[in-house]
Structure formats: C-alpha cells, structure tokens
Design an enzyme around this catalytic site. Structure first.
Site, PDB file in Angstrom:
ATOM      1  N   LYS A  22       0.922  -1.533  -0.123  1.00  0.00           N
ATOM      2  CA  LYS A  22      -0.576   0.126   0.021  1.00  0.00           C
ATOM      3  C   LYS A  22       0.916   1.118   0.148  1.00  0.00           C
ATOM      4  O   LYS A  22       0.610   2.482  -0.609  1.00  0.00           O
ATOM      5  CB  LYS A  22      -1.154   0.153   1.043  1.00  0.00           C
ATOM      6  N   ASN A  23       2.005   1.479   0.865  1.00  0.00           N
ATOM      7  CA  ASN A  23       3.098   2.630   0.883  1.00  0.00           C
ATOM      8  C   ASN A  23       3.183   3.087  -0.161  1.00  0.00           C
ATOM      9  O   ASN A  23       3.975   3.914   0.099  1.00  0.00           O
ATOM     10  CB  ASN A  23       2.812   2.603   2.076  1.00  0.00           C
ATOM     11  N   CYS A 117      -5.697   7.908   8.755  1.00  0.00           N
ATOM     12  CA  CYS A 117      -5.876   7.156   9.896  1.00  0.00           C
ATOM     13  C   CYS A 117      -5.013   8.264  11.195  1.00  0.00           C
ATOM     14  O   CYS A 117      -4.574   9.094  11.080  1.00  0.00           O
ATOM     15  CB  CYS A 117      -5.055   6.497  10.107  1.00  0.00           C
ATOM     16  N   ARG A 122      -0.408  15.261  12.769  1.00  0.00           N
ATOM     17  CA  ARG A 122       0.512  14.653  11.919  1.00  0.00           C
ATOM     18  C   ARG A 122       0.495  15.583  10.825  1.00  0.00           C
ATOM     19  O   ARG A 122       0.067  16.677   9.534  1.00  0.00           O
ATOM     20  CB  ARG A 122      -0.513  13.645  10.935  1.00  0.00           C
ATOM     21  N   PRO A 123       2.081  16.385  10.787  1.00  0.00           N
ATOM     22  CA  PRO A 123       2.204  17.420  10.390  1.00  0.00           C
ATOM     23  C   PRO A 123       2.837  17.618   9.239  1.00  0.00           C
ATOM     24  O   PRO A 123       3.196  16.251   9.089  1.00  0.00           O
ATOM     25  CB  PRO A 123       3.281  18.027  11.816  1.00  0.00           C
ATOM     26  N   ASP A 125       4.716  19.332   7.886  1.00  0.00           N
ATOM     27  CA  ASP A 125       5.964  20.802   8.044  1.00  0.00           C
ATOM     28  C   ASP A 125       7.186  20.730   7.213  1.00  0.00           C
ATOM     29  O   ASP A 125       7.968  21.183   6.388  1.00  0.00           O
ATOM     30  CB  ASP A 125       6.768  21.515   9.436  1.00  0.00           C
ATOM     31  N   ASP A 305       3.653   0.429  12.461  1.00  0.00           N
ATOM     32  CA  ASP A 305       2.090  -0.110  11.858  1.00  0.00           C
ATOM     33  C   ASP A 305       1.636  -1.647  12.575  1.00  0.00           C
ATOM     34  O   ASP A 305       1.059  -2.423  12.695  1.00  0.00           O
ATOM     35  CB  ASP A 305       2.215  -0.326  10.613  1.00  0.00           C
ATOM     36  N   ARG A 397      -9.077   0.040   3.273  1.00  0.00           N
ATOM     37  CA  ARG A 397      -7.749   0.653   2.760  1.00  0.00           C
ATOM     38  C   ARG A 397      -6.994   0.127   2.739  1.00  0.00           C
ATOM     39  O   ARG A 397      -6.011   0.655   1.429  1.00  0.00           O
ATOM     40  CB  ARG A 397      -7.980   2.090   4.128  1.00  0.00           C
TER      41      ARG A 397
END
Ligand code: EPZ
Length: 427
Positions: A22-23, A117, A122-123, A125, A305, A397
């Site tokens: 997935k990632n 999720c 979850r920045p 920057d 994960d 997902r």
C-alpha cells in the site's frame, strides 16, 4: 453498514499470497504524473486507498485503464489540472504525494489537508521544508495547501525528523528540479527504495535510497515504464502474527524475507518459528508465547504499523510485555477494545504494559484505524466465541480481500451488511 463476523479458536493453516505494498502504491501512482507518457503499474493491491489514488489521477485528466484487478495502465499525457478535488484528497493521508508530483511536473499543486488514520498530530512541516528549499512557496487557504514555483532548483535538505512522507514528497519534486538535491536524515523503509526504483525506471537519477542520504540529479524529462510494486511488508507481518497467535502453520508467499526481518526477529523471541525461503516465509508455533519488550522505530527498527498486532499477540504471552510507541503520539486507542476481550493492558502515554492472560474472549468490537482494525481481526481469530467488528472500512483501506485470504486458511470469517438503523417516526 458492513461488519466482520469472526468465530475464533481455529488455528490458521495453509498458504496465503501477499498483495502489493500500500505505502509504495500510494506514492508510485502520483509519480506517474512526472512523465507525460504511459506507465503500466503491476502488483497494485486492490484496496480503497489505491482506488482513491486512481480516481484522483482520473479527475486530474489522466486516462486510467484496468488491465486486470492488480494492474493498471495510466496515461498522464493530457493532464492539465494541478488541483486535486477536495473530496478525494480528504479520503486518504497519502493524497499529499500529489503535491510533490504535480509540483515536479507543473510547478504548481493544490491539495486539501489530507485525511487518513487518526494517530495523533500529523504535521507536514518537513514536506513543506523540502519544497521551500527547492524554491517553492506554500500557502494554506480554505483548508487547501497550495505550493508553487517558477523554477525548482536542486538543494541540500537536512530533515529535522525521519519522515516517510516527507522523504518521498521531496524525491517526487526533486527529480525534475535543476541540478543536484541532497536529502539527509531520510526514511529508509522498503517503499522508499521502491519509489526510487520506479522513478529511475522513468528516467530519473536517484541514488542512495535505503540509506540516510539520497542524492538526486534533476532531469529535464521523464518517460513511461512498466513496473511491479514490492509485496506489502505489513500485510505479510499481519499474517505472520495471526499464524503465531492462533497456533497455526502458514506459508506466506510473495514476500521479500529481508523486509520482514524486524518482525521475524521479534516473533522468534516470542516463541514462534519462522522459516525463510526465497520469496516466502513459513510461521508456526509449538510452545507458549513468551513476553517481549518492543520499541517502534523508523526502518530498520520495529515498524509502528505492526505495533497493534504485536500488542494483540502479547496479550496471551506467559508474562509481562512492554511496548513503547516511538513514532505516533496516539496509537494505543484500540487497547480499550482488547480490555473488553479480557486482555490486561495498562497504557501510560506512549508505553503499554501487557500482563499475559490465558485467552481472549469474543466481544463486539470497533476498528479505530487501519492497523488497529487488523489487530482486532487477529484478536477475534484467537478468541473463544464469535466477535463482530464494526467500522471495517478502515481495514479495507489497506488489506486486499482479507476475508477471502483468511477463509483460505480455514478461518471462520464472514463479511455481512447490516441495514443502517432507521429513524423512528416519533420519539
Ligand atoms: C507513513 O505515514 C505511513 N503512511 C504510515 O502508515 C506509517 O505509520 C508511517 O509512515 C511511519 O512508518 C503512508 O505511507 C501513507 P511519517 P507518514 O511522516 O509518512 C512526524 C499505515 O497504517 N512528522 O514517517 O505520514 C510525524 O508526526 C499508515 O499504513 C513531522 O513531525 O509518517 C510522526 O511522528 C499509518 N513532520 C513521524 O514524523 C512532518 O512533516 C513519522 O511520520 C512529517 C512527519
């Protein structure tokens, strides 16, 4: 509303084949934008995050054609629009990869603040830091991030924190910048290497992926290619834990055993046996499960994960385990569900202390995010009695055909639709 109904207590037995990662897929699909050409992407997992990525490509003007359920041809020649529709970008976290890819090709991109999720703050920057270093400006207006540049130029970026997303986004924009970019303190996950390999197949010049430092020499043009995505490390790890937890014996095919080493090492310490083959691993367990100490870390450390799945495994280990979450601030929300199944877990901030119990008991459960949901499935598979799991959209997902794969291993699992409760006429 859909639910999983799982009657636990059956050891998983047989063989299962792992889908594409997935990632990796959610970064490689946006990367097809970088060439005005045709790419064929194979071994795409049939999961909702991939479907959303394909819908975004199509909404931007790409021609997307299914060759089979795991293989798509994507023609990005006629993309003209650099603004991702808000409703689609909010459906998944990884929509932020369209920022880097659109910026790389068109010098401009607009994406709504991404969803995904809820694991704590979850920045982004560090993504913006890389774009700025390459010469782009950024602004946020009405919930949308807008990045823009007349001319991207290679730069030296030292990331303040190790971030998978920022590393991949920086790669996506830097491959088309003028001159050399050096990215330091980068993430080293297998999907970073997979993205680099895909970009190089498209004519990019990316070196060092998989180490702390990636060097990219920008190219003027890129071209289409045919590429097969690596197997999903976390899906494989999930089946490994399920085999060990249920006391089964499962051959997990289509994996890269090297990518599984951090998981394999912990499972062996917990008393499971993991046999490695060229592209498969077999997992089984004869004795009791043993307690562990784990801290999640960026690759090659133990992956965050897998943290919910290992917590589930250790609920029935003989003794006290300690799990420290080193990446996300809020990744123990599923623990309340396990406690309702009879688990003995105390959470204090980023640390969970797990006292093993003899067994878990079935309960009605709710998935709070993707991996937490997968962990509840494994808990239900081992528990005595029948559990029902709600909010399974989170799980779907990231796991292709989970029910079918588990049924193939002898599990008693069903996916059922329940009508939404209707509103009463009068109260
Ligand atoms: C990716 O998320 C994965 N998602 C996550 O998987 C995974 O948990 C995570 O990497 C870590 O391995 C996708 O690939 C789509 P990060 P990402 O940027 O890229 C901080 C799953 O279950 N940070 O590596 O968003 C951040 O707060 C999902 O499949 C900043 O401070 O994660 C976190 O503490 C869930 N600033 C740490 O870095 C930034 O700009 C790691 O985040 C970016 C991140």
């Amino acid at each position: 509303m859909e639910k999983f109904v799982i009657q636990g207590g059956t050891p998983l037995m047989g063989e299962v084949s792992i889908s594409g990662a997935k990632n990796a897929a959610v970064a490689i699909l946006p990367a097809t934008i970088l060439a005005a050409d045709v790419c064929v992407v194979e071994n795409l997992p049939a999961i909702s995050d991939v479907l959303v990525s394909l819908r975004i490509l199509s909404a931007l003007g790409a021609r997307v054609r299914m060759l089979n359920k795991n293989c798509y041809e994507i023609d990005t020649t006629h993309i003209r629009c650099a603004a991702v529709p808000d409703d689609l970008s909010r459906q998944m976290r990884a929509s932020y990869y369209f920022l880097g890819a659109l910026l790389g090709r068109f010098g401009s991109a607009q994406v709504a603040m991404p969803g995904g999720c809820d694991l704590g703050p979850r920045p982004i920057d560090q993504h913006l830091k890389a774009f700025t270093a390459l010469g782009a400006s950024d602004s946020v207006e009405y919930g949308r991030i807008h990045v823009e540049s007349d001319r991207l130029r290679g730069a030296h970026v030292f990331f303040d924190t190790v971030s998978v997303g920022a590393t991949m986004n920086a790669m996506l924009s830097a491959v088309r910048a003028e001159g050399q970019t050096v990215l330091e303190n980068v993430a080293k996950e297998p999907h970073i290497v997979d993205l680099a390999n895909f970009l190089n197949m498209m004519g990019a010049d990316v070196r060092g992926a998989g180490t702390d430092c990636i060097k990219i020499r920008g190219v003027k043009a890129m071209h289409g290619c045919t590429y097969s995505i690596i197997p999903d490390q976390i899906e494989a790890g999930s089946f490994m834990v399920a085999a060990a937890m249920t006391g089964g014996n499962v051959l997990i095919r289509n994996v890269i055993p090297k990518h599984l080493e951090p998981i394999t090492a912990k499972l062996e310490l917990a008393g499971a046996t993991v046999e490695e083959f060229d592209d498969a691993v077999r997992v089984y367990r004869n004795g009791d499960l043993l307690p562990l100490k784990i801290k999640t870390m960026p690759h090659p450390g133990f992956p965050t994960d897998m943290q919910p799945l290992m917590t589930v495994l250790l609920t029935i280990a003989r003794g006290t385990s300690i799990i420290t979450e080193g990446i996300w601030e809020n990744r123990f929300r599923y623990v309340d569900e396990l406690v309702r199944m009879g688990a003995n877990i105390q959470v204090d901030g980023q640390v969970a202390v797990i006292e093993g119990v003899p067994e878990l008991l079935a309960a009605p459960l709710r998935a709070s995010d993707l991996r937490a949901g997968a962990a509840l499935v494994v808990a239900a598979l081992s528990a005595s009695g029948t559990s029902e799991i709600e909010e399974i959209a989170h799980i779907e997902r990231g796991y292709e055909n989970l029910v079918g794969k588990l049924q193939g291993l002898g599990a008693n699992v069903r996916r059922i639709s329940v009508p939404a409760p209707s509103m009463p006429q009068a109260l």
